[in-house]
Scaffold this motif. Sequence first.
Motif, PDB file in Angstrom:
ATOM      1  N   ALA A 113       0.828  -1.211   0.000  1.00 42.73           N
ATOM      2  CA  ALA A 113       0.000   0.000   0.000  1.00 42.73           C
ATOM      3  C   ALA A 113       0.865   1.265   0.000  1.00 42.73           C
ATOM      4  O   ALA A 113       1.970   1.259   0.556  1.00 42.73           O
ATOM      5  N   PRO A 114       0.394   2.333  -0.617  1.00 37.55           N
ATOM      6  CA  PRO A 114      -0.823   2.404  -1.424  1.00 37.55           C
ATOM      7  C   PRO A 114      -0.541   1.938  -2.852  1.00 37.55           C
ATOM      8  O   PRO A 114       0.553   2.146  -3.378  1.00 37.55           O
ATOM      9  N   ALA A 115      -1.519   1.317  -3.478  1.00 41.69           N
ATOM     10  CA  ALA A 115      -1.329   0.708  -4.794  1.00 41.69           C
ATOM     11  C   ALA A 115      -2.240   1.358  -5.826  1.00 41.69           C
ATOM     12  O   ALA A 115      -3.318   1.870  -5.501  1.00 41.69           O
ATOM     13  N   LEU A 116      -1.790   1.328  -7.073  1.00 43.05           N
ATOM     14  CA  LEU A 116      -2.660   1.640  -8.206  1.00 43.05           C
ATOM     15  C   LEU A 116      -3.466   0.377  -8.481  1.00 43.05           C
ATOM     16  O   LEU A 116      -2.904  -0.657  -8.838  1.00 43.05           O
ATOM     17  N   VAL A 117      -4.784   0.435  -8.298  1.00 38.33           N
ATOM     18  CA  VAL A 117      -5.639  -0.738  -8.441  1.00 38.33           C
ATOM     19  C   VAL A 117      -6.402  -0.618  -9.748  1.00 38.33           C
ATOM     20  O   VAL A 117      -7.162   0.335  -9.946  1.00 38.33           O
ATOM     21  N   VAL A 118      -6.189  -1.594 -10.636  1.00 33.33           N
ATOM     22  CA  VAL A 118      -6.682  -1.526 -12.008  1.00 33.33           C
ATOM     23  C   VAL A 118      -7.663  -2.663 -12.253  1.00 33.33           C
ATOM     24  O   VAL A 118      -7.321  -3.838 -12.086  1.00 33.33           O
ATOM     25  N   GLY A 119      -8.877  -2.324 -12.672  1.00 34.95           N
ATOM     26  CA  GLY A 119      -9.867  -3.340 -12.990  1.00 34.95           C
ATOM     27  C   GLY A 119     -10.214  -3.331 -14.460  1.00 34.95           C
ATOM     28  O   GLY A 119     -10.528  -2.283 -15.030  1.00 34.95           O
ATOM     29  N   ALA A 131     -11.434   1.280  -3.358  1.00 36.84           N
ATOM     30  CA  ALA A 131     -11.046   2.675  -3.166  1.00 36.84           C
ATOM     31  C   ALA A 131     -11.993   3.384  -2.199  1.00 36.84           C
ATOM     32  O   ALA A 131     -11.576   4.272  -1.445  1.00 36.84           O
ATOM     33  N   HIS A 132     -13.263   2.995  -2.228  1.00 34.60           N
ATOM     34  CA  HIS A 132     -14.246   3.591  -1.317  1.00 34.60           C
ATOM     35  C   HIS A 132     -14.110   3.038   0.099  1.00 34.60           C
ATOM     36  O   HIS A 132     -14.126   3.792   1.080  1.00 34.60           O
ATOM     37  N   ASP A 133     -13.963   1.708   0.206  1.00 35.37           N
ATOM     38  CA  ASP A 133     -13.958   1.073   1.522  1.00 35.37           C
ATOM     39  C   ASP A 133     -12.635   1.250   2.262  1.00 35.37           C
ATOM     40  O   ASP A 133     -12.617   1.401   3.486  1.00 35.37           O
ATOM     41  N   ARG A 134     -11.528   1.181   1.510  1.00 39.43           N
ATOM     42  CA  ARG A 134     -10.192   1.255   2.129  1.00 39.43           C
ATOM     43  C   ARG A 134      -9.337   2.276   1.381  1.00 39.43           C
ATOM     44  O   ARG A 134      -8.336   1.933   0.737  1.00 39.43           O
ATOM     45  N   PRO A 135      -9.677   3.552   1.443  1.00 36.90           N
ATOM     46  CA  PRO A 135      -8.969   4.564   0.647  1.00 36.90           C
ATOM     47  C   PRO A 135      -7.488   4.659   0.960  1.00 36.90           C
ATOM     48  O   PRO A 135      -6.687   5.037   0.093  1.00 36.90           O
ATOM     49  N   GLU A 136      -7.102   4.287   2.185  1.00 36.92           N
ATOM     50  CA  GLU A 136      -5.690   4.385   2.556  1.00 36.92           C
ATOM     51  C   GLU A 136      -4.815   3.361   1.827  1.00 36.92           C
ATOM     52  O   GLU A 136      -3.594   3.515   1.765  1.00 36.92           O
ATOM     53  N   LEU A 137      -5.425   2.323   1.273  1.00 39.46           N
ATOM     54  CA  LEU A 137      -4.661   1.292   0.559  1.00 39.46           C
ATOM     55  C   LEU A 137      -4.501   1.610  -0.923  1.00 39.46           C
ATOM     56  O   LEU A 137      -3.744   0.930  -1.621  1.00 39.46           O
ATOM     57  N   VAL A 138      -5.213   2.626  -1.395  1.00 36.71           N
ATOM     58  CA  VAL A 138      -5.288   2.897  -2.826  1.00 36.71           C
ATOM     59  C   VAL A 138      -4.611   4.219  -3.165  1.00 36.71           C
ATOM     60  O   VAL A 138      -4.974   5.276  -2.638  1.00 36.71           O
ATOM     61  N   ARG A 139      -3.652   4.140  -4.060  1.00 31.29           N
ATOM     62  CA  ARG A 139      -2.960   5.330  -4.547  1.00 31.29           C
ATOM     63  C   ARG A 139      -3.766   5.991  -5.658  1.00 31.29           C
ATOM     64  O   ARG A 139      -3.864   7.207  -5.752  1.00 31.29           O
ATOM     65  N   ALA A 140      -4.335   5.164  -6.527  1.00 27.77           N
ATOM     66  CA  ALA A 140      -5.151   5.623  -7.647  1.00 27.77           C
ATOM     67  C   ALA A 140      -5.908   4.421  -8.181  1.00 27.77           C
ATOM     68  O   ALA A 140      -5.630   3.275  -7.823  1.00 27.77           O
ATOM     69  N   HIS A 222      -9.638   9.791  -5.298  1.00 32.26           N
ATOM     70  CA  HIS A 222      -8.399   9.299  -5.894  1.00 32.26           C
ATOM     71  C   HIS A 222      -8.272   9.723  -7.359  1.00 32.26           C
ATOM     72  O   HIS A 222      -9.283   9.817  -8.058  1.00 32.26           O
ATOM     73  N   PRO A 223      -7.031   9.915  -7.824  1.00 24.94           N
ATOM     74  CA  PRO A 223      -6.846  10.056  -9.274  1.00 24.94           C
ATOM     75  C   PRO A 223      -7.309   8.777  -9.967  1.00 24.94           C
ATOM     76  O   PRO A 223      -7.153   7.673  -9.424  1.00 24.94           O
ATOM     77  N   LEU A 224      -7.888   8.922 -11.147  1.00 20.94           N
ATOM     78  CA  LEU A 224      -8.439   7.765 -11.851  1.00 20.94           C
ATOM     79  C   LEU A 224      -8.067   7.826 -13.329  1.00 20.94           C
ATOM     80  O   LEU A 224      -8.240   8.860 -13.975  1.00 20.94           O
ATOM     81  N   LEU A 225      -7.553   6.726 -13.834  1.00 24.19           N
ATOM     82  CA  LEU A 225      -7.251   6.583 -15.255  1.00 24.19           C
ATOM     83  C   LEU A 225      -8.318   5.719 -15.900  1.00 24.19           C
ATOM     84  O   LEU A 225      -8.546   4.584 -15.475  1.00 24.19           O
ATOM     85  N   TYR A 226      -8.967   6.257 -16.931  1.00 26.72           N
ATOM     86  CA  TYR A 226      -9.949   5.487 -17.689  1.00 26.72           C
ATOM     87  C   TYR A 226      -9.361   5.210 -19.071  1.00 26.72           C
ATOM     88  O   TYR A 226      -9.157   6.129 -19.861  1.00 26.72           O
TER      89      TYR A 226
END
Length: 283
Positions: A113-119, A131-140, A222-226
Amino acid sequence: MRRRAALQLAAGLPALFFQGEAEAMAAHTKLDLPAGVLEVLDEGQGPAIVLLPSLGRGAEDFDVLAPMLAEAGFRVLRPEPRGIGGSAPLRAGATLHNMATDIAAAIEAVGAAPALVVGHAAGNWVARVLAHDRPELVRAVGMLAAVTGTEIDPEIRRSITASFTLSLSDEERLGHLQRAYFARGNDARVWLPGWHPEVSIAQRAASAATTDKAWLRAAERHPLLYVAAADDAIAAPPSEAELRDVLGPRVTRVVVERAGHALVPEQPRAVADALIAFARSLP
């Protein structure tokens, strides 16, 4: 090995880099969690990028992409969806929040953490819930060929369902794959294997059981890449204004040409470049 070679050829990469070599590069960890064992593939060093595959598909969908990210200086985590590989099945009554809890456990277990989480596609729902439930673990957050809500056109959904109907002939399934997932001229045969019908049923049930909507606007915090696919029959590329309206203000949009909803096997280099550039731009 044949699947790995097919993916390499589709990506325009040397076919001699087979799946066995990719698996050798990634450490396989099995986490003993309250919801059951979760298998996680882990490769590379550096800031973490977590890759979540599409509906009813597994971590092997990123076999070409993950080494590209690792070679660029990132640590790549691929939690295997429940019911695939060494991961225990998703339990009855689970929601997207339960699925996100698994990803949180994977990130915490390796100190990433924090990680860029990509779906990818439906995987983006889990990324946004995390990102909503655990914002501290998510960088973007990264969304690849993603429907911004949870609704899909009924006719396209029919082709999606047919893709999971393994009793159909390869020829019939190939037509549905081409229609729903691949841009014209791209070879849909690389996705004939890799479908897990029971997993897709469990994941759809988890999505349906998730009635809250606060997690949808992931780009508020969080910053978000689409990353959009120009020829996507499931999720036509939205404008940046549309994305900001639905997801929040902190959105970066990239459109990949000559790609459909499958996106990753069609244009892995373009997807890797977009993720790398975005990750390097983060504070």
